[in-house]
Design an enzyme around this catalytic site. Structure first.
Site, PDB file in Angstrom:
ATOM      1  N   LYS A  26       1.330  -1.569   0.120  1.00 28.38           N
ATOM      2  CA  LYS A  26       0.029   0.232  -0.421  1.00 28.38           C
ATOM      3  C   LYS A  26       1.183   1.343   0.160  1.00 28.38           C
ATOM      4  O   LYS A  26       0.577   2.174  -0.848  1.00 28.38           O
ATOM      5  CB  LYS A  26      -0.900  -0.217   1.334  1.00 28.38           C
ATOM      6  N   ARG A 101     -10.111   0.313   8.230  1.00 25.92           N
ATOM      7  CA  ARG A 101      -9.689  -0.833   8.724  1.00 25.92           C
ATOM      8  C   ARG A 101     -10.354  -1.926   9.704  1.00 25.92           C
ATOM      9  O   ARG A 101     -10.027  -2.755   9.576  1.00 25.92           O
ATOM     10  CB  ARG A 101      -8.009  -0.229   9.385  1.00 25.92           C
ATOM     11  N   ARG A 145      12.389  -7.794   5.581  1.00 18.03           N
ATOM     12  CA  ARG A 145      12.380  -6.759   6.070  1.00 18.03           C
ATOM     13  C   ARG A 145      13.761  -5.900   6.822  1.00 18.03           C
ATOM     14  O   ARG A 145      13.902  -6.126   8.257  1.00 18.03           O
ATOM     15  CB  ARG A 145      11.494  -5.363   6.107  1.00 18.03           C
ATOM     16  N   ARG A 178      12.184  -3.104  12.737  1.00 17.28           N
ATOM     17  CA  ARG A 178      10.969  -1.969  13.201  1.00 17.28           C
ATOM     18  C   ARG A 178      10.523  -2.616  14.364  1.00 17.28           C
ATOM     19  O   ARG A 178      10.609  -4.121  14.070  1.00 17.28           O
ATOM     20  CB  ARG A 178      10.117  -1.520  12.104  1.00 17.28           C
ATOM     21  N   ARG A 189      -0.232  -9.182  13.692  1.00  8.64           N
ATOM     22  CA  ARG A 189      -0.637  -8.416  12.468  1.00  8.64           C
ATOM     23  C   ARG A 189      -1.278  -8.654  11.685  1.00  8.64           C
ATOM     24  O   ARG A 189      -3.109  -7.818  11.136  1.00  8.64           O
ATOM     25  CB  ARG A 189       0.725  -7.065  12.243  1.00  8.64           C
TER      26      ARG A 189
HETATM   27  P1  AP5 Z   1       4.939  -1.400   1.855  1.00 12.46           P
HETATM   28  O1  AP5 Z   1       4.582  -0.268   0.752  1.00 12.46           O
HETATM   29  O2  AP5 Z   1       5.772  -0.598   3.236  1.00 12.46           O
HETATM   30  O3  AP5 Z   1       3.657  -2.546   1.883  1.00 12.46           O
HETATM   31  P2  AP5 Z   1       2.400  -2.292   2.956  1.00 12.46           P
HETATM   32  O4  AP5 Z   1       1.209  -2.186   2.611  1.00 12.46           O
HETATM   33  O5  AP5 Z   1       2.677  -0.003   3.064  1.00 12.46           O
HETATM   34  O6  AP5 Z   1       2.860  -2.533   4.902  1.00 12.46           O
HETATM   35  P3  AP5 Z   1       2.956  -2.353   6.451  1.00 12.46           P
HETATM   36  O7  AP5 Z   1       4.150  -2.914   6.203  1.00 12.46           O
HETATM   37  O8  AP5 Z   1       2.781  -0.492   6.165  1.00 12.46           O
HETATM   38  O9  AP5 Z   1       2.479  -2.451   6.907  1.00 12.46           O
HETATM   39  P4  AP5 Z   1       0.751  -2.181   7.931  1.00 12.46           P
HETATM   40  O10 AP5 Z   1      -0.660  -1.874   6.751  1.00 12.46           O
HETATM   41  O11 AP5 Z   1       0.078  -2.759   9.537  1.00 12.46           O
HETATM   42  O12 AP5 Z   1       1.662  -0.243   8.155  1.00 12.46           O
HETATM   43  P5  AP5 Z   1       0.766   0.696   8.725  1.00 12.46           P
HETATM   44  O13 AP5 Z   1       1.817   1.979   8.675  1.00 12.46           O
HETATM   45  O14 AP5 Z   1      -0.552   1.263   7.970  1.00 12.46           O
HETATM   46  O15 AP5 Z   1       5.671  -2.559   1.675  1.00 12.46           O
HETATM   47  C1  AP5 Z   1       6.032  -3.925   2.064  1.00 12.46           C
HETATM   48  C2  AP5 Z   1       7.454  -4.385   1.754  1.00 12.46           C
HETATM   49  O16 AP5 Z   1       6.630  -5.456   0.681  1.00 12.46           O
HETATM   50  C3  AP5 Z   1       8.653  -3.605   1.154  1.00 12.46           C
HETATM   51  O17 AP5 Z   1      10.020  -3.704   2.345  1.00 12.46           O
HETATM   52  C4  AP5 Z   1       8.412  -3.294   0.233  1.00 12.46           C
HETATM   53  O18 AP5 Z   1       9.931  -2.908  -0.502  1.00 12.46           O
HETATM   54  C5  AP5 Z   1       8.362  -4.649  -0.242  1.00 12.46           C
HETATM   55  N1  AP5 Z   1       7.370  -4.932  -1.610  1.00 12.46           N
HETATM   56  C6  AP5 Z   1       5.764  -3.797  -2.184  1.00 12.46           C
HETATM   57  N2  AP5 Z   1       5.222  -4.392  -3.423  1.00 12.46           N
HETATM   58  C7  AP5 Z   1       6.356  -5.432  -3.745  1.00 12.46           C
HETATM   59  C8  AP5 Z   1       6.248  -6.020  -4.822  1.00 12.46           C
HETATM   60  N3  AP5 Z   1       5.052  -5.679  -5.681  1.00 12.46           N
HETATM   61  N4  AP5 Z   1       6.822  -6.509  -4.858  1.00 12.46           N
HETATM   62  C9  AP5 Z   1       8.104  -7.219  -3.816  1.00 12.46           C
HETATM   63  N5  AP5 Z   1       8.082  -6.495  -3.075  1.00 12.46           N
HETATM   64  C10 AP5 Z   1       7.155  -5.544  -3.018  1.00 12.46           C
HETATM   65  O19 AP5 Z   1       0.351   0.445  10.317  1.00 12.46           O
HETATM   66  C11 AP5 Z   1       0.955   0.106  11.363  1.00 12.46           C
HETATM   67  C12 AP5 Z   1       0.582   0.319  12.618  1.00 12.46           C
HETATM   68  O20 AP5 Z   1      -0.342   1.184  12.675  1.00 12.46           O
HETATM   69  C13 AP5 Z   1      -1.036  -0.535  12.521  1.00 12.46           C
HETATM   70  O21 AP5 Z   1      -0.081  -2.474  12.990  1.00 12.46           O
HETATM   71  C14 AP5 Z   1      -2.315  -0.156  13.503  1.00 12.46           C
HETATM   72  O22 AP5 Z   1      -1.613  -1.345  15.283  1.00 12.46           O
HETATM   73  C15 AP5 Z   1      -1.947   0.830  14.052  1.00 12.46           C
HETATM   74  N6  AP5 Z   1      -3.044   1.044  12.222  1.00 12.46           N
HETATM   75  C16 AP5 Z   1      -2.649   2.289  10.872  1.00 12.46           C
HETATM   76  N7  AP5 Z   1      -3.747   2.422  10.975  1.00 12.46           N
HETATM   77  C17 AP5 Z   1      -4.945   1.768  11.828  1.00 12.46           C
HETATM   78  C18 AP5 Z   1      -6.298   2.065  11.395  1.00 12.46           C
HETATM   79  N8  AP5 Z   1      -7.019   2.844   9.998  1.00 12.46           N
HETATM   80  N9  AP5 Z   1      -7.136   1.063  11.999  1.00 12.46           N
HETATM   81  C19 AP5 Z   1      -6.030   0.864  13.597  1.00 12.46           C
HETATM   82  N10 AP5 Z   1      -4.899   0.980  13.973  1.00 12.46           N
HETATM   83  C20 AP5 Z   1      -4.524   1.633  12.726  1.00 12.46           C
END
Ligand code: AP5
Ligand code: MG
Length: 242
Positions: A26, A101, A145, A178, A189
């Site tokens: 994402k 979410r 990662r 991290r 997660r």
């Molecule tokens: P990346 O692009 O970072 O993936 P992502 O989908 O953004 O995943 P996140 O790691 O950010 O996870 P998340 O959704 O849990 O975290 P968030 O910060 O939202 O890519 C991941 C890896 O894959 C990278 O190394 C990238 O290079 C690689 N990659 C990407 N595309 C690729 C491809 N096509 N091929 C190969 N490799 C690829 O949330 C963190 C925390 O915040 C949550 O756990 C929760 O506690 C809280 N939170 C956030 N939002 C909410 C909400 N709305 N409600 C409640 N709690 C929330």
């Protein structure tokens, strides 16, 4: 001026909602969309991490939950998201990365958009893209990662390893994991996604808005498909009054 070019070139985009489990890409895709269309990426994970870094009461509450891979309670998110969406840079559209979410968040967002955007402007309706990636691939992406604490450079020990194991290619700094990328937290997660966010997928599917996409292909190919979806969607949108 790049933003001005994007402004005049692409006009009204509307909300772009990226759904998908942790590691689906994402954040990676949101950055590409933001650069092409000149609309902001709104990542609730980044907003929450910023609250944590600033030591706000929301940040203090959220930190423990995020560290163990749970979801921050819905009602703590709403004020933060509303405040961000009301900023002027969201008028032509915005990318939601990590929100909604839960089904409750999706209902809140629909009501918010209806009241604050669609009543007052002719903003495009939301486009909802679901990045689909299988569980094993997600585990490898997330547990592999590593990052450099000095320059922020990202590595993956499976797909993009550093030249010397455990050290940054640029400055030799020992790489770190991290907190919420430790294996036990990653599992939590992914479980939270299955239990709480899958219903959001169904919510948008029932509305006929869901666009599922294979996220397990090279990132640039995913980006090209997303651009195609957004371009055909926005061709039906009216201009937003400046
Ligand atoms: P990346 O692009 O970072 O993936 P992502 O989908 O953004 O995943 P996140 O790691 O950010 O996870 P998340 O959704 O849990 O975290 P968030 O910060 O939202 O890519 C991941 C890896 O894959 C990278 O190394 C990238 O290079 C690689 N990659 C990407 N595309 C690729 C491809 N096509 N091929 C190969 N490799 C690829 O949330 C963190 C925390 O915040 C949550 O756990 C929760 O506690 C809280 N939170 C956030 N939002 C909410 C909400 N709305 N409600 C409640 N709690 C929330
Ligand atoms: Mg992300």
């Amino acid at each position: 001026m790049a933003n001005e070019t994007a402004r005049s070139g692409y006009g009204n985009i509307g909300p772009v909602i990226l759904l998908g489990p942790p590691g689906a890409g994402k954040g990676t895709q949101a950055k590409q969309i933001a650069a092409r269309y000149g609309i902001p990426q709104i990542s609730t994970g980044d907003l929450l991490r910023d609250e944590v870094a600033r030591g706000t009461s929301l940040g203090l509450h959220a930190k423990a939950i995020m560290d163990r891979g749970g979801l921050v309670p819905d009602e703590l998110l709403y004020g933060m998201v509303a405040e961000r969406l009301r900023q002027a840079d969201c008028r032509r559209g915005f990318i939601l990365d990590g929100f909604p979410r839960t089904a409750a968040q999706a209902g809140w967002l629909d009501a918010f958009l209806e009241k604050e955007f669609f009543d007052k402007s002719q903003m495009c309706s939301p486009v909802v893209i679901q990045l689909v990636v299988d569980y094993t691939q997600l585990l490898l992406r997330l547990t592999g990662r590593r990052s450099c604490p000095t320059d922020g450079r990202l590595y993956n020990i499976h797909f993009q390893p550093p030249r010397a194991a455990g050290l940054c290619d640029v400055d030799g700094t020992p790489l770190i994991i991290r907190d919420d990328y430790r294996e036990e937290v990653v599992t939590a997660r992914l479980a939270a996604y299955e239990a709480r966010t899958k219903p959001v997928v169904e919510y948008y599917r029932a509305q006929g808005r869901l666009v599922p996409m294979n996220g397990d292909q090279p990132a640039a190919d995913v980006t090209a498909q997303i651009f195609g979806v957004i371009d055909s969607h926005r061709s039906n949108c009216k201009p937003v009054a400046e």
